[in-house]
Design a protein around this motif. Structure first.
Motif, mmCIF file in Angstrom:
data_model
loop_
_atom_site.group_PDB
_atom_site.id
_atom_site.type_symbol
_atom_site.label_atom_id
_atom_site.label_comp_id
_atom_site.label_asym_id
_atom_site.label_seq_id
_atom_site.Cartn_x
_atom_site.Cartn_y
_atom_site.Cartn_z
ATOM 1 N N ASP A 80 46.263 45.248 110.255
ATOM 2 C CA ASP A 80 45.666 43.988 110.705
ATOM 3 C C ASP A 80 44.443 44.173 111.591
ATOM 4 O O ASP A 80 43.993 43.230 112.229
ATOM 5 C CB ASP A 80 46.691 43.080 111.415
ATOM 6 C CG ASP A 80 47.828 42.683 110.503
ATOM 7 O OD1 ASP A 80 47.570 42.402 109.314
ATOM 8 O OD2 ASP A 80 48.978 42.648 110.968
ATOM 9 N N TYR A 81 43.890 45.375 111.630
ATOM 10 C CA TYR A 81 42.657 45.651 112.358
ATOM 11 C C TYR A 81 41.598 46.094 111.358
ATOM 12 O O TYR A 81 41.902 46.415 110.209
ATOM 13 C CB TYR A 81 42.869 46.735 113.421
ATOM 14 C CG TYR A 81 43.784 46.291 114.528
ATOM 15 C CD1 TYR A 81 43.296 45.526 115.588
ATOM 16 C CD2 TYR A 81 45.135 46.615 114.518
ATOM 17 C CE1 TYR A 81 44.141 45.101 116.609
ATOM 18 C CE2 TYR A 81 45.981 46.188 115.534
ATOM 19 C CZ TYR A 81 45.478 45.431 116.567
ATOM 20 O OH TYR A 81 46.312 45.016 117.564
ATOM 21 N N LEU A 82 40.342 46.167 111.809
ATOM 22 C CA LEU A 82 39.293 46.686 110.938
ATOM 23 C C LEU A 82 39.624 48.127 110.573
ATOM 24 O O LEU A 82 40.152 48.886 111.396
ATOM 25 C CB LEU A 82 37.938 46.629 111.648
ATOM 26 C CG LEU A 82 37.428 45.232 112.025
ATOM 27 C CD1 LEU A 82 36.113 45.349 112.795
ATOM 28 C CD2 LEU A 82 37.262 44.352 110.800
ATOM 29 N N ALA A 83 39.320 48.509 109.324
ATOM 30 C CA ALA A 83 39.569 49.886 108.889
ATOM 31 C C ALA A 83 38.716 50.836 109.720
ATOM 32 O O ALA A 83 37.520 50.605 109.903
ATOM 33 C CB ALA A 83 39.250 50.031 107.405
ATOM 34 N N VAL A 84 39.322 51.881 110.243
ATOM 35 C CA VAL A 84 38.610 52.862 111.073
ATOM 36 C C VAL A 84 38.027 53.909 110.131
ATOM 37 O O VAL A 84 38.741 54.760 109.615
ATOM 38 C CB VAL A 84 39.568 53.520 112.100
ATOM 39 C CG1 VAL A 84 38.833 54.572 112.913
ATOM 40 C CG2 VAL A 84 40.182 52.463 112.985
ATOM 41 N N ASN A 85 36.707 53.780 109.869
ATOM 42 C CA ASN A 85 36.098 54.712 108.930
ATOM 43 C C ASN A 85 34.626 55.019 109.239
ATOM 44 O O ASN A 85 34.034 55.868 108.602
ATOM 45 C CB ASN A 85 36.238 54.205 107.499
ATOM 46 C CG ASN A 85 35.647 52.829 107.292
ATOM 47 O OD1 ASN A 85 34.680 52.447 107.927
ATOM 48 N ND2 ASN A 85 36.237 52.072 106.383
ATOM 49 N N GLY A 86 34.008 54.313 110.168
ATOM 50 C CA GLY A 86 32.625 54.579 110.517
ATOM 51 C C GLY A 86 31.604 54.134 109.480
ATOM 52 O O GLY A 86 30.422 54.441 109.614
ATOM 53 N N ASP A 87 32.023 53.432 108.423
ATOM 54 C CA ASP A 87 31.105 53.024 107.357
ATOM 55 C C ASP A 87 30.231 51.828 107.724
ATOM 56 O O ASP A 87 29.265 51.543 107.024
ATOM 57 C CB ASP A 87 31.879 52.709 106.073
ATOM 58 C CG ASP A 87 32.486 53.956 105.458
ATOM 59 O OD1 ASP A 87 31.964 55.065 105.708
ATOM 60 O OD2 ASP A 87 33.487 53.820 104.724
ATOM 61 N N GLN A 88 30.564 51.119 108.784
ATOM 62 C CA GLN A 88 29.808 49.942 109.215
ATOM 63 C C GLN A 88 29.691 48.909 108.089
ATOM 64 O O GLN A 88 28.631 48.310 107.902
ATOM 65 C CB GLN A 88 28.423 50.358 109.711
ATOM 66 C CG GLN A 88 28.453 51.498 110.677
ATOM 67 C CD GLN A 88 28.031 51.121 112.067
ATOM 68 O OE1 GLN A 88 27.316 50.178 112.264
ATOM 69 N NE2 GLN A 88 28.507 51.881 113.022
ATOM 70 N N ALA A 89 30.780 48.747 107.333
ATOM 71 C CA ALA A 89 30.780 47.813 106.207
ATOM 72 C C ALA A 89 32.103 47.050 106.192
ATOM 73 O O ALA A 89 32.856 47.091 105.220
ATOM 74 C CB ALA A 89 30.569 48.561 104.894
ATOM 75 N N ALA A 90 32.395 46.356 107.287
ATOM 76 C CA ALA A 90 33.659 45.640 107.406
ATOM 77 C C ALA A 90 33.535 44.170 107.061
ATOM 78 O O ALA A 90 34.532 43.504 106.800
ATOM 79 C CB ALA A 90 34.211 45.771 108.826
ATOM 80 N N SER A 91 32.296 43.642 107.053
ATOM 81 C CA SER A 91 32.130 42.203 106.870
ATOM 82 C C SER A 91 30.820 41.894 106.161
ATOM 83 O O SER A 91 29.840 42.628 106.290
ATOM 84 C CB SER A 91 32.154 41.516 108.242
ATOM 85 O OG SER A 91 32.145 40.121 108.108
ATOM 86 N N VAL A 92 30.829 40.794 105.410
ATOM 87 C CA VAL A 92 29.635 40.247 104.776
ATOM 88 C C VAL A 92 29.557 38.801 105.235
ATOM 89 O O VAL A 92 30.577 38.118 105.346
ATOM 90 C CB VAL A 92 29.745 40.308 103.235
ATOM 91 C CG1 VAL A 92 28.568 39.632 102.564
ATOM 92 C CG2 VAL A 92 29.850 41.750 102.773
ATOM 93 N N THR A 93 28.336 38.328 105.524
ATOM 94 C CA THR A 93 28.187 36.974 106.045
ATOM 95 C C THR A 93 27.190 36.159 105.233
ATOM 96 O O THR A 93 26.442 36.694 104.414
ATOM 97 C CB THR A 93 27.692 37.009 107.497
ATOM 98 O OG1 THR A 93 26.355 37.509 107.512
ATOM 99 C CG2 THR A 93 28.591 37.860 108.379
ATOM 100 N N ALA A 94 27.174 34.859 105.520
ATOM 101 C CA ALA A 94 26.237 33.948 104.868
ATOM 102 C C ALA A 94 24.809 34.398 105.089
ATOM 103 O O ALA A 94 23.966 34.250 104.211
ATOM 104 C CB ALA A 94 26.435 32.526 105.386
ATOM 105 N N GLY A 95 24.500 34.941 106.241
ATOM 106 C CA GLY A 95 23.141 35.390 106.533
ATOM 107 C C GLY A 95 22.670 36.487 105.606
ATOM 108 O O GLY A 95 21.487 36.614 105.319
ATOM 109 N N GLN A 96 23.598 37.300 105.088
ATOM 110 C CA GLN A 96 23.229 38.362 104.162
ATOM 111 C C GLN A 96 22.920 37.811 102.781
ATOM 112 O O GLN A 96 22.257 38.453 101.985
ATOM 113 C CB GLN A 96 24.334 39.408 104.095
ATOM 114 C CG GLN A 96 24.430 40.164 105.408
ATOM 115 C CD GLN A 96 25.681 40.983 105.499
ATOM 116 O OE1 GLN A 96 26.787 40.478 105.310
ATOM 117 N NE2 GLN A 96 25.519 42.251 105.804
ATOM 118 N N ALA A 97 23.407 36.602 102.498
ATOM 119 C CA ALA A 97 23.121 35.974 101.213
ATOM 120 C C ALA A 97 21.791 35.239 101.272
ATOM 121 O O ALA A 97 21.195 34.942 100.255
ATOM 122 C CB ALA A 97 24.237 34.994 100.853
ATOM 123 N N GLY A 98 21.329 34.933 102.463
ATOM 124 C CA GLY A 98 20.074 34.201 102.632
ATOM 125 C C GLY A 98 20.358 32.745 102.930
ATOM 126 O O GLY A 98 21.319 32.178 102.424
#
Length: 189
Positions: free
Chosen positions: A106-124
């Protein structure tokens, strides 16, 4: 003896509810589930316990609606060793949204990839056309939008709709939620 059996059964049920699925008593739209009582003052003690256990600081449904998916569109559990395509036919009708991957703890995956979330701002801003997010343990070459499932185990996706349209606040199954398609699993294509 009946009292002890009742206490044992009640305790087991409480543990199952608190440590079990987040979507207790909620609405379902495909693999996505929500409960409109999350963040509401009239949420019952079991739902509040589940929310407290999961660490969610829940806002009320006029501010945010939370959708949770633990399976793909075919009902199979979301797993770290699989690759998925999350396809939006249209942007959700909300002021802003986010899609986040949470590991089985139930926490963010600990992996250092910096790719845990995508947001509306990334879609434009204001884009209403389709958008695709790939979920995989390693970044695919072609992925503009990617969520890393590395070290996620059997993971969950949480879609948050911030300041959703009134129609969605009243009937969450009307939300334009993305499809979750499994592309491959464990090295298969």
């Amino acid at each position: 003896m009946a009292i002890l059996a009742g206490l044992a059964g009640g305790s087991a049920l409480a543990l199952l509810l608190v440590f079990g699925p987040l979507e207790i008593g909620g609405a379902r739209a495909g693999p996505w589930r929500t409960n409109l009582l999350i963040g509401a003052p009239d949420a019952g003690p079991m739902l509040r316990a589940v929310i407290a256990r999961r660490g969610l600081l829940a806002l009320n449904r006029s501010e945010t609606i939370y959708f949770n998916a633990t399976t793909d569109d075919q009902g199979a559990a979301l797993r770290e060793d699989c690759t998925y395509r999350v396809s939006f036919d249209a942007q959700p009708d909300a002021r802003w949204w986010s899609l986040t991957l949470y590991a089985e703890d139930d926490y963010l995956a600990v992996n250092g990839d910096q790719a845990a979330s995508v947001t509306a701002g990334q879609a434009g801003p204001g884009i209403a056309e389709p958008m695709t997010v790939l979920i995989a343990a390693t970044r695919p070459d072609s992925a503009a939008s990617w969520l890393s499932s590395r070290n996620g185990g059997d993971f969950a996706l949480t879609m948050r709709l911030y300041q959703p349209a009134d129609a969605i606040s009243e009937a969450p199954t009307l939300a334009a939620l993305p499809a979750i398609e499994r592309l491959s699993c464990g090295g298969e294509s």
